[in-house]
Design a protein around this motif. Sequence first.
Motif, PDB file in Angstrom:
ATOM      1  N   PHE A  97      45.364  41.365  36.713  1.00  0.00           N
ATOM      2  CA  PHE A  97      44.516  40.274  37.231  1.00  0.00           C
ATOM      3  C   PHE A  97      43.333  40.082  36.287  1.00  0.00           C
ATOM      4  CE2 PHE A  97      46.726  42.524  40.528  1.00  0.00           C
ATOM      5  CZ  PHE A  97      47.239  41.535  41.346  1.00  0.00           C
ATOM      6  N   PRO A  98      43.581  39.677  35.041  1.00  0.00           N
ATOM      7  CA  PRO A  98      42.504  39.682  34.056  1.00  0.00           C
ATOM      8  C   PRO A  98      41.683  38.389  34.057  1.00  0.00           C
ATOM      9  CG  PRO A  98      44.585  39.149  32.990  1.00  0.00           C
ATOM     10  CD  PRO A  98      44.884  39.314  34.461  1.00  0.00           C
ATOM     11  N   ASN A  99      40.367  38.513  33.763  1.00  0.00           N
ATOM     12  CA  ASN A  99      39.534  37.329  33.534  1.00  0.00           C
ATOM     13  C   ASN A  99      39.266  37.169  32.051  1.00  0.00           C
ATOM     14  OD1 ASN A  99      39.444  36.729  36.156  1.00  0.00           O
ATOM     15  ND2 ASN A  99      37.459  37.676  36.552  1.00  0.00           N
ATOM     16  N   GLN A 100      39.621  38.202  31.282  1.00  0.00           N
ATOM     17  CA  GLN A 100      39.448  38.131  29.829  1.00  0.00           C
ATOM     18  C   GLN A 100      40.471  39.062  29.190  1.00  0.00           C
ATOM     19  OE1 GLN A 100      35.398  38.985  30.310  1.00  0.00           O
ATOM     20  NE2 GLN A 100      35.563  41.153  29.855  1.00  0.00           N
ATOM     21  N   TYR A 101      40.309  39.289  27.891  1.00  0.00           N
ATOM     22  CA  TYR A 101      41.293  40.085  27.144  1.00  0.00           C
ATOM     23  C   TYR A 101      41.442  41.492  27.732  1.00  0.00           C
ATOM     24  CZ  TYR A 101      43.232  42.526  23.044  1.00  0.00           C
ATOM     25  OH  TYR A 101      44.001  43.282  22.194  1.00  0.00           O
ATOM     26  N   VAL A 102      42.681  41.924  28.002  1.00  0.00           N
ATOM     27  CA  VAL A 102      42.894  43.291  28.512  1.00  0.00           C
ATOM     28  C   VAL A 102      43.833  44.102  27.617  1.00  0.00           C
ATOM     29  CG1 VAL A 102      42.436  42.844  30.960  1.00  0.00           C
ATOM     30  CG2 VAL A 102      44.734  42.501  30.062  1.00  0.00           C
TER      31      VAL A 102
ATOM     32  N   PHE B 271      42.750  35.146  38.438  1.00  0.00           N
ATOM     33  CA  PHE B 271      43.301  35.180  39.796  1.00  0.00           C
ATOM     34  C   PHE B 271      42.263  34.708  40.814  1.00  0.00           C
ATOM     35  CE2 PHE B 271      44.087  37.462  43.818  1.00  0.00           C
ATOM     36  CZ  PHE B 271      45.417  37.128  44.044  1.00  0.00           C
ATOM     37  N   GLN B 272      42.680  33.764  41.659  1.00  0.00           N
ATOM     38  CA  GLN B 272      41.833  33.293  42.759  1.00  0.00           C
ATOM     39  C   GLN B 272      42.618  33.501  44.047  1.00  0.00           C
ATOM     40  OE1 GLN B 272      38.696  31.816  42.640  1.00  0.00           O
ATOM     41  NE2 GLN B 272      38.705  32.462  40.497  1.00  0.00           N
ATOM     42  N   GLY B 273      42.051  34.261  44.974  1.00  0.00           N
ATOM     43  CA  GLY B 273      42.746  34.576  46.224  1.00  0.00           C
ATOM     44  C   GLY B 273      43.508  33.399  46.825  1.00  0.00           C
ATOM     45  N   GLN B 274      42.783  32.302  47.068  1.00  0.00           N
ATOM     46  CA  GLN B 274      43.420  31.174  47.752  1.00  0.00           C
ATOM     47  C   GLN B 274      44.558  30.574  46.933  1.00  0.00           C
ATOM     48  OE1 GLN B 274      42.272  32.214  50.604  1.00  0.00           O
ATOM     49  NE2 GLN B 274      42.841  30.141  51.262  1.00  0.00           N
ATOM     50  N   ALA B 275      44.279  30.268  45.670  1.00  0.00           N
ATOM     51  CA  ALA B 275      45.235  29.511  44.861  1.00  0.00           C
ATOM     52  C   ALA B 275      46.440  30.342  44.414  1.00  0.00           C
ATOM     53  CB  ALA B 275      44.521  28.931  43.651  1.00  0.00           C
ATOM     54  N   ASP B 276      46.234  31.641  44.152  1.00  0.00           N
ATOM     55  CA  ASP B 276      47.297  32.424  43.510  1.00  0.00           C
ATOM     56  C   ASP B 276      47.955  33.451  44.412  1.00  0.00           C
ATOM     57  OD1 ASP B 276      46.837  31.217  40.922  1.00  0.00           O
ATOM     58  OD2 ASP B 276      44.945  32.306  40.947  1.00  0.00           O
TER      59      ASP B 276
ATOM     60  N   GLU C  72      30.532  48.726  40.279  1.00  0.00           N
ATOM     61  CA  GLU C  72      31.199  49.398  39.153  1.00  0.00           C
ATOM     62  C   GLU C  72      32.121  48.407  38.431  1.00  0.00           C
ATOM     63  OE1 GLU C  72      31.588  51.336  36.505  1.00  0.00           O
ATOM     64  OE2 GLU C  72      30.839  52.864  37.890  1.00  0.00           O
ATOM     65  N   THR C  73      31.852  48.157  37.162  1.00  0.00           N
ATOM     66  CA  THR C  73      32.691  47.205  36.422  1.00  0.00           C
ATOM     67  C   THR C  73      33.661  47.900  35.463  1.00  0.00           C
ATOM     68  OG1 THR C  73      30.977  47.030  34.746  1.00  0.00           O
ATOM     69  CG2 THR C  73      30.987  45.344  36.484  1.00  0.00           C
ATOM     70  N   GLU C  74      33.411  49.178  35.160  1.00  0.00           N
ATOM     71  CA  GLU C  74      34.276  49.859  34.175  1.00  0.00           C
ATOM     72  C   GLU C  74      35.490  50.482  34.859  1.00  0.00           C
ATOM     73  OE1 GLU C  74      32.292  52.619  31.666  1.00  0.00           O
ATOM     74  OE2 GLU C  74      31.020  51.096  30.730  1.00  0.00           O
TER      75      GLU C  74
ATOM     76  N   SER D  84      37.420  48.123  41.143  1.00  0.00           N
ATOM     77  CA  SER D  84      36.194  47.790  40.415  1.00  0.00           C
ATOM     78  C   SER D  84      35.698  46.415  40.867  1.00  0.00           C
ATOM     79  CB  SER D  84      36.467  47.780  38.910  1.00  0.00           C
ATOM     80  OG  SER D  84      37.410  46.761  38.610  1.00  0.00           O
ATOM     81  N   TYR D  85      34.513  46.028  40.392  1.00  0.00           N
ATOM     82  CA  TYR D  85      33.834  44.799  40.845  1.00  0.00           C
ATOM     83  C   TYR D  85      34.744  43.567  40.798  1.00  0.00           C
ATOM     84  CZ  TYR D  85      30.442  40.987  40.925  1.00  0.00           C
ATOM     85  OH  TYR D  85      29.773  39.833  41.226  1.00  0.00           O
ATOM     86  N   ASN D  86      35.397  43.322  39.641  1.00  0.00           N
ATOM     87  CA  ASN D  86      36.229  42.111  39.515  1.00  0.00           C
ATOM     88  C   ASN D  86      37.381  42.079  40.511  1.00  0.00           C
ATOM     89  OD1 ASN D  86      34.891  40.731  37.566  1.00  0.00           O
ATOM     90  ND2 ASN D  86      36.038  41.586  35.849  1.00  0.00           N
ATOM     91  N   ALA D  87      38.018  43.223  40.685  1.00  0.00           N
ATOM     92  CA  ALA D  87      39.193  43.299  41.557  1.00  0.00           C
ATOM     93  C   ALA D  87      38.826  43.056  43.020  1.00  0.00           C
ATOM     94  CB  ALA D  87      39.869  44.657  41.395  1.00  0.00           C
ATOM     95  N   VAL D  88      37.621  43.485  43.404  1.00  0.00           N
ATOM     96  CA  VAL D  88      37.169  43.260  44.781  1.00  0.00           C
ATOM     97  C   VAL D  88      36.751  41.801  44.941  1.00  0.00           C
ATOM     98  CG1 VAL D  88      35.377  43.818  46.482  1.00  0.00           C
ATOM     99  CG2 VAL D  88      36.446  45.650  45.119  1.00  0.00           C
ATOM    100  N   LYS D  89      36.006  41.299  43.927  1.00  0.00           N
ATOM    101  CA  LYS D  89      35.414  39.962  44.021  1.00  0.00           C
ATOM    102  C   LYS D  89      36.472  38.856  44.063  1.00  0.00           C
ATOM    103  CE  LYS D  89      31.993  37.106  41.719  1.00  0.00           C
ATOM    104  NZ  LYS D  89      32.147  36.622  40.362  1.00  0.00           N
ATOM    105  N   ASN D  90      37.564  39.011  43.262  1.00  0.00           N
ATOM    106  CA  ASN D  90      38.551  37.913  43.239  1.00  0.00           C
ATOM    107  C   ASN D  90      39.514  37.973  44.423  1.00  0.00           C
ATOM    108  OD1 ASN D  90      40.550  39.796  42.633  1.00  0.00           O
ATOM    109  ND2 ASN D  90      40.584  39.326  40.452  1.00  0.00           N
TER     110      ASN D  90
END
Length: 803
Positions: A424-429, A451-456, A339-341, A236-242
């Motif tokens: 890899f949550p950005n909010q409550y899961v 989660f940030q690719g570089q840092a984590d 797709e975010t859902e 989904s969008y978040n997983a690709v973006k981070n």
Amino acid sequence: MQGYPPQQNGAFGQVRGPQPGYVGQYPGQQSYVAQPPAQAPAPAPKRLDPDSIPSPIQVIEDDKLNKGNEPFVTGVRGQVPPLVTTKFQVKDQGNASPRFIRCTAYNMPCTSDMAKQSQVPLAAVIKPLATLPLDEVRHLDHGESGPIRCNRCKAYMCPYMQFIEGGRRFQCGFCSCVTEVPPHYFQHLDHTGKRVDCYDRPELSMGSYEFLATVDYCKNNKIPQPPAFIFLIDVSYNAVKNGMVAIVCQELKTLLDYLPRENPNVASNIRVGFVTYNKVLHFYNVKASLAQPQMMVVSDVADMFVPLLDGFLVNVAESRVVIESLLDQIPDMFADTRETETVFGPVIQAGLEALKAADCAGKLFVFHSSLPIAEAPGKLKNREDKKLVGTDKEKSLFQAQVSFYSNLAKECVAQGCCVDLFLFPNQYVDVATLGVVPTSTGGSIYKYTYFQGQADQERFLNDLRKDVQKQMGFDAVMRVRTSTGIRPTDFFGSFYMSNTTDVELAGLDCDKTVTVEFKHDDKLSEETGALMQCAVLYTSCSGQRRLRVHNMAVNCCTQLADLYRNCETDTIINYFAKYAYRGVLNNPTKNVRDSLINQCAQILACYRKNCASPSSAGQLILPECMKLLPVYLNCVLKSDILHPGADISLDDRAYLRQLVSAMDVAESHAFFYPRLLPVHKLNVEGNALPVAVRDSEERLSKGGVYLLETGLNLFLWVGANAQQELLQNIFGAPAPVSHMLREIIESFRAQRSRYMKLMVVKQEDKLELIFKHFLVEDKNNSGGASYVDFLCHMHKEIRQLLS
């Protein structure tokens, strides 16, 4: 009874006369006072001196000195092993190594009345597949008839069986039943009544060993298929973006060479499969004969099925080219997704159905980013509500939102389908709900918030590599048998139980423990002691059915002093934490805290009343091997589960609660009382680590630099007045001190099951708040007591019980 300097008789803080008033929840108590006799003028109130109360560091260092140099020989019944903080070697001479089993008490009370009176929990923390530093567990093959067992209780042949009638029969040490020795197993006895082949047979002379199991020990009486690994990636969008999707795909190309294998020279037998998903699922055919991988989409998530059987689970070596092509394509295919859902229930169902179709056990690696709100079975709603914390409804936050996942977990266990969840949550899961399947199947949960690719990337990749490569058993069932007089009554950990005796583990890895509590159902005798045998039947990564057996004999006593002399506080704390963390599912956290304090006070009051030499009521007297019980218990009470800070999320609380339930004693020790090393005292010449300091802000010097390790995090704290030269030595890459510090950090990481990310914290920096949270001897922001105040409170509770 050796006391703690500077007092004799195990007394801490000479205080006589009535206690000063104790109001509310551990205020910073100014007056822990020695009440003067009437004629003398009253001195100014003085605080209890932190240096005069038991120091965890002192106890740890003393144990290293006393027990770290000799190998720990397991042949003597009821010996308390070295602490988990001491490095030691083990010689197995008839009882399992402490790396496999640690007990709360190595001298059990003979009667249940005595056990009730003392309130000391009787439990064992068992880590059946622990990795040993040097010697491997011995493998035995007893041929087609399988392992020799007692006819009545079914205990396996072990050093506690007594051979009689010239070796033709044996009497069971657990239930006393007499069983014929099969002709092929017969051997003569020597003049002491021992078999002459005793020392050639691990099962007669060692505490731990492993049998090859026969076909009777297999499901449906057929030899199992090798297990399979299925990777299910949220696209989904978040997983690709981070950056998660790209990092996972890139890493899997390498990791496929490191799948678990019995023999390093032979390729792994484990087959692999791949699924990507958002609100629909994409299965991939990666059959070796294809030029390109093929995608098949299942959009009917309400009725999950696997759209292909042939070509989904494949052998890595054969399908290498197609798999690599797929892993290269996935990040590009979903690079522009909107797709975010996501769904979650159907993802696990898909993996489960694939293992069923292949008729094998296995493990699902699920990489997931958000609350599954898409229309599908197991759909969840956001129920994050911080206002419930501290109320009677707080327990609902730890409970699953829907029953769907516990039913799904049951199906997974039946198939031997273990689930590992990487979040890899950005909010409550809703970790409390998503975690149900991993924690019921013997799986693990890993969480990388924001989660940030570089840092984590480093932490995540190290966790993933370890997780894929670690030795594990599949489709396991564990049973604990005991000698007459006690029985296992309760179990804690990541597993499923459909009856009262069998612990079912879809997967069991080398880091997981199962904690077992024992209760009396009869009297025990001092002569025979008490016995336990843990047997785990599992499928190895090459598809072999095996039976690992661990035996443990402890002493039994009629005197309470013997019980108190042979306890292991770190194991008691591990048990208390698990007991309390399960308690919050059904009780308000305040009640859970109060019952822990009460039980601890009863343990210590019973000792004071029955075992300590007479002294004034004003003295706090603690048993030698339990003198750290108050400080460690206070750490459990102040932990984020039982006493949450304002800044901890509900998800983190659920995550930590689930994590601790399967922790071993070494990890729970670091988790509750972190290790704090003065880095400025590193000596490049000597190889030894500097002695740690106590977890309190007043122990930190402004000119120093300290490394703090919790088992999950590493902090490097830099004092405001640290000299330039020291900083150059620590942060200048070529400097010998810097090199040594990096080695220390690597060795700490190697000791833990999860990768610890290093955070550098400057004194008076914003981040220092997080660091101070782990200085567990101090008062904390959410109202948890300091060690000194808690000891005063404990003393008051004990005196109330005694009066």
